[in-house]
Design a protein around this motif. Structure first.
Motif, short mmCIF file in Angstrom:
data_model
loop_
_atom_site.label_atom_id
_atom_site.label_comp_id
_atom_site.label_asym_id
_atom_site.label_seq_id
_atom_site.Cartn_x
_atom_site.Cartn_y
_atom_site.Cartn_z
N TYR A 1 -47.70 -34.37 -34.31
CA TYR A 1 -47.60 -35.00 -32.98
C TYR A 1 -48.93 -35.50 -32.44
O TYR A 1 -48.99 -36.09 -31.36
CB TYR A 1 -46.98 -34.01 -31.99
CG TYR A 1 -45.57 -33.61 -32.38
CD1 TYR A 1 -44.51 -34.50 -32.25
CD2 TYR A 1 -45.31 -32.34 -32.90
CE1 TYR A 1 -43.23 -34.14 -32.63
CE2 TYR A 1 -44.03 -31.97 -33.27
CZ TYR A 1 -42.99 -32.88 -33.13
OH TYR A 1 -41.73 -32.52 -33.51
N THR B 1 -50.13 -27.93 -25.39
CA THR B 1 -50.82 -27.40 -24.21
C THR B 1 -50.47 -25.94 -23.99
O THR B 1 -51.34 -25.12 -23.70
CB THR B 1 -50.42 -28.21 -22.96
OG1 THR B 1 -50.72 -29.59 -23.19
CG2 THR B 1 -51.19 -27.72 -21.74
N GLU C 1 -59.54 -25.23 -38.22
CA GLU C 1 -58.47 -25.39 -37.24
C GLU C 1 -57.75 -24.05 -37.00
O GLU C 1 -57.32 -23.76 -35.88
CB GLU C 1 -57.48 -26.46 -37.69
CG GLU C 1 -58.06 -27.86 -37.63
CD GLU C 1 -57.03 -28.92 -37.93
OE1 GLU C 1 -56.99 -29.94 -37.22
OE2 GLU C 1 -56.25 -28.73 -38.90
N ILE D 1 -50.89 -25.64 -36.17
CA ILE D 1 -51.69 -26.67 -36.83
C ILE D 1 -50.78 -27.78 -37.35
O ILE D 1 -51.09 -28.97 -37.22
CB ILE D 1 -52.52 -26.06 -37.97
CG1 ILE D 1 -53.51 -25.03 -37.40
CG2 ILE D 1 -53.28 -27.14 -38.75
CD1 ILE D 1 -54.26 -24.23 -38.46
N THR E 1 -43.02 -27.62 -26.83
CA THR E 1 -43.59 -27.03 -28.05
C THR E 1 -42.50 -26.43 -28.93
O THR E 1 -42.47 -26.66 -30.14
CB THR E 1 -44.62 -25.94 -27.68
OG1 THR E 1 -45.64 -26.51 -26.88
CG2 THR E 1 -45.25 -25.36 -28.94
N TYR F 1 -47.98 -28.62 -36.08
CA TYR F 1 -47.54 -29.34 -34.87
C TYR F 1 -48.57 -30.40 -34.50
O TYR F 1 -48.23 -31.55 -34.20
CB TYR F 1 -47.37 -28.32 -33.74
CG TYR F 1 -46.90 -28.91 -32.42
CD1 TYR F 1 -45.57 -28.83 -32.04
CD2 TYR F 1 -47.80 -29.54 -31.55
CE1 TYR F 1 -45.13 -29.35 -30.82
CE2 TYR F 1 -47.38 -30.06 -30.34
CZ TYR F 1 -46.05 -29.97 -29.99
OH TYR F 1 -45.62 -30.49 -28.79
N LYS F 2 -49.83 -30.02 -34.51
CA LYS F 2 -50.90 -30.95 -34.15
C LYS F 2 -50.95 -32.12 -35.13
O LYS F 2 -51.12 -33.28 -34.73
CB LYS F 2 -52.23 -30.19 -34.11
CG LYS F 2 -53.46 -31.06 -33.95
CD LYS F 2 -54.07 -31.32 -35.31
CE LYS F 2 -55.40 -31.95 -35.28
NZ LYS F 2 -55.95 -32.28 -36.61
N ASP F 3 -50.78 -31.86 -36.43
CA ASP F 3 -50.84 -32.93 -37.42
C ASP F 3 -49.67 -33.90 -37.28
O ASP F 3 -49.81 -35.09 -37.56
CB ASP F 3 -50.84 -32.32 -38.83
CG ASP F 3 -52.16 -31.62 -39.16
OD1 ASP F 3 -53.16 -31.89 -38.45
OD2 ASP F 3 -52.19 -30.82 -40.11
N ALA G 1 -51.69 -33.94 -31.40
CA ALA G 1 -52.48 -33.10 -30.51
C ALA G 1 -51.94 -31.68 -30.53
O ALA G 1 -50.75 -31.45 -30.79
CB ALA G 1 -52.45 -33.64 -29.08
N PHE G 2 -52.82 -30.73 -30.29
CA PHE G 2 -52.37 -29.35 -30.18
C PHE G 2 -51.51 -29.19 -28.92
O PHE G 2 -51.76 -29.87 -27.91
CB PHE G 2 -53.56 -28.39 -30.11
CG PHE G 2 -54.26 -28.17 -31.42
CD1 PHE G 2 -53.66 -27.43 -32.42
CD2 PHE G 2 -55.51 -28.72 -31.65
CE1 PHE G 2 -54.30 -27.23 -33.64
CE2 PHE G 2 -56.16 -28.53 -32.86
CZ PHE G 2 -55.55 -27.78 -33.86
N VAL H 1 -57.39 -22.33 -33.28
CA VAL H 1 -56.14 -21.89 -32.65
C VAL H 1 -56.21 -20.40 -32.32
O VAL H 1 -55.85 -19.97 -31.21
CB VAL H 1 -54.94 -22.18 -33.57
CG1 VAL H 1 -53.66 -21.56 -32.99
CG2 VAL H 1 -54.75 -23.67 -33.74
#
Length: 273
Positions: free
Chosen positions: A71, A76, A15, A65, A83, A67-69, A73-74, A19
């Motif tokens: 919410y 935009t 991951e 990463i 963000t 943030y993605k875990d 999703a990564f 990114v």
């Protein structure tokens, strides 16, 4: 949340690689790196060989990463309010506080740097972009003499002030009072740093006397609110004590910008403003 806020191996984590190599993030991450590098170099705290700017970039990638875990999703875009607000919530999560402490507060420092960078991007691009145009992610701080610019009104002549130079001055002072770094203020809601104000050692009121701008970080002193009032309103003896301290610490750096002034002239100016 312990499994979210974890140590990430930058060399082997897939991951992290995603990114770092994501075309949607690439320009922002490069701009963030150069912003941190310029701030550090202008603050005089690191050499060109220092990896501090790279470390900030590295920690920002890790937080994307996280943030993605959290919410699902990564993000935009890395420069969107959604963000930045999502990342700011990390401060309220105990697992993040724990990881940040274990990392010697580098995660929180990175968040502050990220938010400052967003502020500077907004200022840099405010007059030249719209929703359909590309954002300029590279911010360059002033490091050489620049001809003054002025705004002429019907009654007075006003000189523009750079928020980027102000931010660089505060960064150089580590958000502490430059007269006495033991002076305690409060944590600013805007950037989560100790509140300090910027004061032009050579006042902007006399910009007309100089060919080059005096609005640069080396001429901006970070002061607590009390010391800022003191340098403007105290008795002559106290005021000159402050002026002389800053003058002799900064005059050589000020000269680099094409600006020179004697201590006697500077103290005289303060009696007239």
């Amino acid at each position: 949340m312990d499994n979210v806020f974890r140590k990430i191996d930058a060399r082997n984590d897939p991951e992290y690689k995603y990114v770092k190599e994501n075309p949607s993030y690439r320009d922002f991450l490069i701009g963030f790196y150069y912003y941190q590098k310029d701030l550090s170099l202008n603050a005089g705290k690191v050499t060109k060989s220092s990896g501090k700017a790279h470390s900030y970039q590295n920690f920002l990638i890790k937080m994307i990463i996280f943030y993605k875990d959290i919410y699902g999703a990564f993000p935009t875009r890395l420069d969107s309010p959604q963000t930045s607000e999502g990342i700011k919530t990390f401060f309220d999560i105990p697992a993040f506080v724990k990881l940040n402490k274990e990392s010697h507060n580098f995660y929180s420092a990175t968040i502050h740097g990220y938010l400052n960078y967003l502020d500077q991007l907004a200022l840099e691009n405010a007059d030249q972009i719209n929703d359909d145009s590309e954002v300029n992610y590279i911010i360059k701080l002033r490091t050489k003499p620049k001809k003054r610019s002025e705004i002429i009104t019907t009654k007075t002549v006003e000189y523009p002030r750079s928020q980027r130079e102000l931010m660089a001055a505060k960064h150089k002072a580590d958000w502490k009072c430059s007269y006495d770094n033991n002076h305690i203020t409060f944590i600013s809601e805007k950037d989560h740093k100790s509140f300090v104000e910027g004061h032009h050692l050579i006042p902007m009121q006399v910009q007309k006397d100089f060919e080059y701008t005096i609005d640069f970080a080396d001429n901006i002193v970070a002061l607590c609110p009390n010391c800022h009032r003191r340098i403007h309103r105290s008795i002559k003896q106290d005021r000159n004590q402050m002026i002389e301290k800053f003058y002799f610490n900064r005059i050589e750096n000020i000269k680099v910008h094409g600006v020179n002034i004697s201590i006697d002239r500077l103290e005289e100016i303060y009696t007239k403003i």
